[in-house]
Design a protein around this motif. Structure first.
Motif, PDB file in Angstrom:
ATOM      1  N   SER A 333       0.827  -1.211   0.000  1.00 39.43           N
ATOM      2  CA  SER A 333       0.000   0.000   0.000  1.00 39.43           C
ATOM      3  C   SER A 333       0.861   1.261   0.000  1.00 39.43           C
ATOM      4  CB  SER A 333      -0.931   0.006   1.217  1.00 39.43           C
ATOM      5  OG  SER A 333      -0.181  -0.059   2.424  1.00 39.43           O
ATOM      6  N   LYS A 334       1.988   1.218   0.711  1.00 39.44           N
ATOM      7  CA  LYS A 334       2.883   2.375   0.751  1.00 39.44           C
ATOM      8  C   LYS A 334       3.524   2.608  -0.608  1.00 39.44           C
ATOM      9  CE  LYS A 334       4.031   1.396   5.591  1.00 39.44           C
ATOM     10  NZ  LYS A 334       5.092   1.001   6.532  1.00 39.44           N
ATOM     11  N   VAL A 335       3.959   1.524  -1.243  1.00 42.97           N
ATOM     12  CA  VAL A 335       4.604   1.637  -2.555  1.00 42.97           C
ATOM     13  C   VAL A 335       3.631   2.240  -3.567  1.00 42.97           C
ATOM     14  CG1 VAL A 335       5.582   0.318  -4.474  1.00 42.97           C
ATOM     15  CG2 VAL A 335       6.201  -0.256  -2.113  1.00 42.97           C
ATOM     16  N   LYS A 336       2.429   1.721  -3.604  1.00 40.86           N
ATOM     17  CA  LYS A 336       1.437   2.195  -4.571  1.00 40.86           C
ATOM     18  C   LYS A 336       1.108   3.672  -4.357  1.00 40.86           C
ATOM     19  CE  LYS A 336      -2.860   0.698  -6.753  1.00 40.86           C
ATOM     20  NZ  LYS A 336      -3.911  -0.360  -6.771  1.00 40.86           N
ATOM     21  N   ALA A 337       0.950   4.071  -3.079  1.00 47.69           N
ATOM     22  CA  ALA A 337       0.622   5.461  -2.771  1.00 47.69           C
ATOM     23  C   ALA A 337       1.766   6.403  -3.126  1.00 47.69           C
ATOM     24  CB  ALA A 337       0.281   5.594  -1.288  1.00 47.69           C
ATOM     25  N   THR A 338       2.997   5.957  -2.889  1.00 50.04           N
ATOM     26  CA  THR A 338       4.160   6.802  -3.156  1.00 50.04           C
ATOM     27  C   THR A 338       4.364   6.999  -4.658  1.00 50.04           C
ATOM     28  OG1 THR A 338       5.199   6.026  -1.113  1.00 50.04           O
ATOM     29  CG2 THR A 338       6.631   7.061  -2.727  1.00 50.04           C
ATOM     30  N   VAL A 339       4.238   5.930  -5.431  1.00 50.73           N
ATOM     31  CA  VAL A 339       4.370   6.030  -6.888  1.00 50.73           C
ATOM     32  C   VAL A 339       3.280   6.938  -7.446  1.00 50.73           C
ATOM     33  CG1 VAL A 339       4.243   4.736  -9.058  1.00 50.73           C
ATOM     34  CG2 VAL A 339       5.513   3.799  -7.122  1.00 50.73           C
ATOM     35  N   LYS A 340       2.061   6.757  -6.949  1.00 49.37           N
ATOM     36  CA  LYS A 340       0.942   7.579  -7.404  1.00 49.37           C
ATOM     37  C   LYS A 340       1.188   9.053  -7.090  1.00 49.37           C
ATOM     38  CE  LYS A 340      -4.039   8.252  -6.729  1.00 49.37           C
ATOM     39  NZ  LYS A 340      -5.198   7.913  -5.878  1.00 49.37           N
TER      40      LYS A 340
END
Length: 457
Positions: A333-340
Motif C-alpha cells: 500500500s505504501k509503494v502504490k501510494a508513493t508512486v501515485k
C-alpha cells in the motif's frame, strides 16, 4: 517519568527507536548500558556520539547483575538470548519498549497513531504543529522530523504523541505494540496486510486493529480514515461511551508550477508535501490537534512550514528537468501510494520507480502477489532484491518470473546485484524523467545522494 536515577540495560539497543530511548534516558540522568549482535547506521554513529555504543557486538550476560533496576527488551531479541536468561534467573524487572513508555507516560494523555501506512507522517505533522506553537508535550516517532533533534522525548509534559506500530512488543510479550500504549486518543490511518511473518493471514492482521479500536477507553476518542475500507469497517463498529470521528483527504488545490495548497473556503495555505495519502494524513493530524486545543487557523499557519518526516518522499536532488526522491516505502500500500503521489506532482515527467524487496513479507513468495499493480503508474519499473537475504530468512527462493507475475507486469526489470542496478540507472537519459528509490534497506549499499549527483550532473 522516573526522576530517581536508575540503572537501565537495553537488550538489542541498536533498534531505530530503542537507541533513541536509551539516549533520552541517559540525558535524563540514568545509568544506561546496552548490547546487540549487530548495529547498523545511523544507530551505530548516534550511539557512539552519546557514549552508548557497546564495546563489542554480541551478548554479554556478565553485564547483567542485581545492580540493574530494569531491563528493556527489544523485539529482535529471542527467548534464548543469554542476557535475557540471566535477567530472568536473577528475577530482574524486564519490560518491552512499549511497556516502559506507558509506565513513564501513565499520568499523561496518550495519543497513539496507528495504521499500516501514514502513521509516521501523521505523527510528524502533529509533532511539528505542537512544536511550532511551543506546546509542552512528549513524543515517540520512528523517523526524524525537521526541527526536532531526537525521535523520543520524555519529560513532565501532560501529553505524549506516539507512533504506534502493530508489530509485537517482544519475545516475551506477543502483543501488538500499539495496544500496550493504552491510548486515550487513537488514530487508524489505513489498514493493508503486512508483517506476514507474524500475521500469516490478512484476517489475523486486521484483527489487531479491531483490538486496538476496542481498547479505546470510555470517554476516549477513535479517529479513522473513512476512505480506507478496513479502517471504515472497524471505525464504524458501535462502541459504548467512546467518540468516533471519521476523516478524509483534506481539500486542496495546485498551481501550474506543481505547488500544492490546502484550502479552507476561499483561503489557501501552501504545503511542502504532496500525494493523496498525505492529504489524508493532514486531515488525521488536524482532527487530533483539534482535540488538544489547536484551532483550524493555527493548523493552517503552522502546516506551511512542515517539510515531511525524514525518508518519506524526501527530495535528494533536482535540476531543471529531473528530480531524485527516496522513500521508506516497502509495504504494497505504501509503494502504490508513493508512486501515485510522484505522478500526481510531476504528471508530464516519466518516472523510474525502484523498489527494494527487503522485509520478510516482501521476500515471501506467498505474500508477493499483494504487490500487484503497485508500480503500474511508473514508466520504468525496477525491483531489486538480495537472494542471500531470502536464504537468511529461510524463505523459498524467488525468480524473476515470480516477481513479474506477482507485480502483474512483464516490463519490470529485476536486479539481484546492486552494481548492475546502479549501472543501469547511470545509463538512463534523465531529461524530463524522475527517479524514485523506495526501500526500508539500502539497495545493497548504493549511495543514493552520490548516485543522484552523478545522473543529474
Amino acid at each position: 517519568m522516573h526522576t530517581k536515577k536508575q540503572r537501565i540495560h537495553f537488550i538489542a539497543i541498536g533498534g531505530s527507536v530503542m537507541h533513541n530511548l536509551a539516549i533520552a534516558l541517559k540525558e535524563a540522568g540514568h545509568d544506561v548500558s546496552g548490547s546487540d549482535d549487530e548495529i547498523f547506521e545511523p544507530s551505530r554513529s548516534t550511539l557512539s556520539k552519546y557514549g552508548l555504543l557497546p564495546e563489542k557486538d554480541g551478548w554479554s550476560p556478565d553485564i547483567i547483575t542485581t545492580a540493574v533496576d530494569v531491563v528493556i527488551l527489544g523485539m529482535h531479541a529471542r527467548t534464548d538470548n543469554p542476557e535475557l536468561l540471566k535477567a530472568q534467573q536473577l528475577g530482574l524487572k524486564i519490560v518491552s519498549f512499549p511497556e516502559y513508555i506507558t509506565e513513564q507516560a501513565f499520568d499523561k494523555q496518550r495519543i497513539v497513531i496507528a495504521g499500516s501506512h501514514g502513521k509516521t507522517t501523521t505523527t510528524a505533522i502533529i509533532i511539528h504543529v505542537l512544536n511550532y506553537f511551543k506546546r509542552k508535550f512528549d513524543y515517540v516517532i520512528g523517523a526524524k522530523v525537521p526541527g526536532i533533534e531526537k525521535t523520543v522525548k520524555l519529560s513532565d509534559a501532560p501529553i505524549i504523541v506516539i507512533e504506534g506500530d502493530e508489530y509485537l512488543c517482544s519475545a516475551l510479550d506477543p502483543t501488538p505494540k500499539f495496544i500496550r500504549y493504552k491510548h486515550h486518543v487513537g488514530v487508524i490511518t489505513g489498514i493493508s496486510w503486512d508483517h506476514a511473518n507474524v500475521f500469516p493471514s490478512e484476517e489475523e492482521y486486521v484483527r489487531q486493529f479491531d483490538l486496538f479500536a476496542d481498547s479505546t477507553p470510555k470517554g476516549g476518542i477513535l479517529i479513522y480514515c473513512e476512505q480506507d475500507s478496513m479502517a471504515l469497517m472497524i471505525g464504524k463498529k458501535e462502541r459504548s461511551d467512546t467518540v468516533e470521528i471519521s476523516y478524509k483527504s483534506h481539500s486542496h488545490t495546485s498551481d501550474n508550477n506543481g505547488h500544492f495548497f490546502l484550502t479552507n473556503g476561499k483561503e489557501r495555505s501552501p504545503i511542502k508535501i504532496f500525494g493523496s495519502h498525505n492529504f489524508q494524513n493532514l486531515s488525521a493530524a488536524k482532527e487530533v490537534l483539534k482535540k488538544i486545543g489547536i484551532t483550524q487557523e493555527q493548523f493552517f499557519e503552522a502546516i506551511s512550514s512542515f517539510e515531511g518526516a525524514s525518508g518519506r518522499l524526501e527530495k535528494v536532488l533536482d535540476n531543471t528537468t529531473a528530480t531524485v526522491y527516496k522513500d521508506f516505502a516497502h509495504a504494497p500500500s505504501k509503494v502504490k501510494a508513493t508512486v501515485k503521489a510522484m505522478k500526481e506532482v510531476y504528471p508530464s515527467r516519466d518516472l523510474v520507480a525502484c523498489l527494494e524487496l527487503h522485509t520478510y513479507s516482501s521476500l515471501n513468495k506467498k505474500f508477493l502477489p499483494q504487490y500487484k499493480d503497485s508500480l503500474k503508474a511508473a514508466q520504468v519499473q525496477v525491483v531489486y532484491y538480495n537472494p542471500e537475504k531470502v536464504k537468511d530468512k529461510n524463505l523459498e527462493a524467488l525468480t524473476e518470473a515470480d516477481i513479474r507475475s506477482s507485480f502483474a507486469s512483464n516490463a519490470i526489470k529485476v536486479f539481484v546485484n546492486p552494481h548492475e542496478l546502479q549501472q543501469f540507472l547511470e545509463q538512463q537519459s534523465w531529461k524530463n524523467k524522475n527517479l524514485l528509490m523506495m526501500s526500508s534497506g539500502n539497495f545493497g549499499g548504493i549511495n543514493i545522494p552520490a548516485l543522484a549527483e552523478k545522473i543529474l550532473s
